[in-house]
Design a protein around this motif. Structure first.
Motif, PDB file in Angstrom:
ATOM      1  N   CYS A 246      -3.518   0.352  -3.025  1.00 46.03           N
ATOM      2  CA  CYS A 246      -3.521  -0.452  -1.733  1.00 46.03           C
ATOM      3  C   CYS A 246      -3.886  -1.928  -2.310  1.00 46.03           C
ATOM      4  CB  CYS A 246      -4.348  -0.112  -0.794  1.00 46.03           C
ATOM      5  SG  CYS A 246      -6.122  -0.307  -1.227  1.00 46.03           S
TER       6      CYS A 246
ATOM      7  N   LEU B 198      -8.012   6.835  -4.636  1.00 48.48           N
ATOM      8  CA  LEU B 198      -7.483   5.477  -4.200  1.00 48.48           C
ATOM      9  C   LEU B 198      -7.876   4.376  -5.064  1.00 48.48           C
ATOM     10  CD1 LEU B 198      -6.178   3.665  -2.070  1.00 48.48           C
ATOM     11  CD2 LEU B 198      -8.396   3.886  -0.740  1.00 48.48           C
TER      12      LEU B 198
ATOM     13  N   GLY C  90       0.604   5.875  -0.425  1.00 47.92           N
ATOM     14  CA  GLY C  90      -0.277   6.986  -0.290  1.00 47.92           C
ATOM     15  C   GLY C  90       0.642   8.318  -0.444  1.00 47.92           C
TER      16      GLY C  90
ATOM     17  N   ALA D  57      -3.415   7.373  -3.836  1.00 44.24           N
ATOM     18  CA  ALA D  57      -3.147   6.192  -3.227  1.00 44.24           C
ATOM     19  C   ALA D  57      -3.458   4.956  -3.904  1.00 44.24           C
ATOM     20  CB  ALA D  57      -3.983   6.181  -1.792  1.00 44.24           C
TER      21      ALA D  57
ATOM     22  N   VAL E 187      -5.861   9.075   3.245  1.00 45.25           N
ATOM     23  CA  VAL E 187      -5.465  10.296   3.634  1.00 45.25           C
ATOM     24  C   VAL E 187      -5.739  10.804   4.904  1.00 45.25           C
ATOM     25  CG1 VAL E 187      -7.680  11.123   2.253  1.00 45.25           C
ATOM     26  CG2 VAL E 187      -5.359  12.723   2.381  1.00 45.25           C
TER      27      VAL E 187
ATOM     28  N   ALA F 160       1.024   5.155  -6.306  1.00 41.92           N
ATOM     29  CA  ALA F 160       0.406   6.081  -5.790  1.00 41.92           C
ATOM     30  C   ALA F 160       0.425   7.421  -6.475  1.00 41.92           C
ATOM     31  CB  ALA F 160       0.455   6.219  -4.376  1.00 41.92           C
TER      32      ALA F 160
ATOM     33  N   PRO G 265      -2.475   4.038   3.007  1.00 42.45           N
ATOM     34  CA  PRO G 265      -3.254   4.716   1.910  1.00 42.45           C
ATOM     35  C   PRO G 265      -4.315   5.680   2.127  1.00 42.45           C
ATOM     36  CG  PRO G 265      -4.082   2.525   1.830  1.00 42.45           C
ATOM     37  CD  PRO G 265      -3.151   2.727   3.086  1.00 42.45           C
TER      38      PRO G 265
ATOM     39  N   ASP H 154       0.974  -1.121  -0.114  1.00 42.46           N
ATOM     40  CA  ASP H 154       0.061  -0.120  -0.098  1.00 42.46           C
ATOM     41  C   ASP H 154       0.749   1.270   0.120  1.00 42.46           C
ATOM     42  OD1 ASP H 154      -1.821  -1.812   0.627  1.00 42.46           O
ATOM     43  OD2 ASP H 154      -2.063  -1.181   2.815  1.00 42.46           O
TER      44      ASP H 154
END
Length: 285
Positions: A84, A107, A72, A82, A198, A96, A196, A70
């Motif tokens: 994951c 994401l 971010g 991000a 925020v 990312a 990941p 993962d």
């Protein structure tokens, strides 16, 4: 370019000197990049290739025997990316950044993130295990049945570990923060922790940025990186902001964690409530 990097908060490592050399290399590598976003990805990329850290190669293995990564990244302009739950992807930080720069999303997860990585030239199908991680996995006795309660009981017994890596960089007032991890040992397959998310594993605003490491569920519950950066916005220095965030975590949870903080003036701070957290800083005019 001013940069600070961490190699994870947790128990004291058995090879601190070699880990510190890798961290120093990561920090130096990052400061040679043209932008803070490029700097943090380059810095964590060094550590994703260093098998003693829990990111990229050498990362934790989930309860189905698979290692997944993962990562971010966020900038002071609130650009976020991000990715994951990626098996076979070593350079999670690059994925990312691709999500941030090349997609309309924040994401992307799982096999779709792996396909995205491949599309942007990030190597996939990498063996993320090492002799050390394979031996550790072989010493465990995972449940191989279909009983959910039995599987969860095993996960609760074995779940743990940390050593996420991260970096924060500033250059001419521009800021970026990034974090990368292999997760925690023996988590349920597909488990996603703080990294990941925020505001949890990473966060940046014009005031500065932060990268967190440690007990991911507790970090996510507290949105730890956001807490630290909000203290910068309130006028605290980076060291005070880092200490405040860790104190808040300790007050509200039983989790162990660490955090690095860098403000818009290039001042650095860090704090942790675990046995150890190694960091390195570098600056290049």
């Amino acid at each position: 370019m001013q940069l600070i990097v961490h190699g994870g908060a947790g128990s004291a490592p058995d090879d601190p000197e070699s880990r510190q050399r890798a961290l120093d290399e990561a920090a130096a590598t990052g400061t040679g990049e043209p932008t803070p976003a490029a700097a943090v990805v380059a810095a964590i990329g060094v550590l994703e290739r260093a098998p003693r850290f829990n990111a990229g190669v050498g990362g934790a293995i989930q309860d189905d025997g698979t290692a997944r990564t993962d990562a971010g990244i966020m900038t002071d302009e609130r650009e976020v990316g991000a990715a994951c739950s990626m098996p076979g992807v070593r350079d999670a930080g690059r994925v990312a950044r691709a999500v941030m720069n090349e997609t309309p999303h924040v994401l992307v997860a799982g096999d779709h993130a792996v396909s995205l990585a491949e599309g942007f030239g990030v190597e996939t199908e990498v063996d993320l295990t090492t002799e050390r991680t394979r031996e550790r996995w072989d010493d465990l006795s995972p449940s191989d049945g279909n009983d959910v309660e039995e599987r969860l009981a095993w996960v609760r017994e074995q779940f743990g570990g940390s050593d996420t890596v991260g970096a924060v960089a500033v250059d001419d007032g521009e800021i970026a923060a990034a974090t990368s991890t292999g997760g925690r040992w023996c988590a349920l397959a597909g488990r996603v922790g703080d990294v990941p998310q925020v505001g949890s594993g990473f966060y940046a605003t014009p005031a500065g940025g932060a990268s967190a490491t440690g007990a991911g569920e507790d970090i996510a519950r507290m949105t730890l990186s956001r807490l630290a950066v909000e203290r910068l916005e309130a006028g605290d220095g980076p060291e005070t902001a880092a200490e405040h965030a860790i104190d808040e975590l300790a007050t509200e949870t039983d989790g162990g964690a660490g955090i690095i903080v860098l403000d818009d003036e290039g001042r650095v701070g860090s704090a942790y409530n675990t046995e150890a957290m190694q960091t390195s800083t570098a600056k290049q005019s």
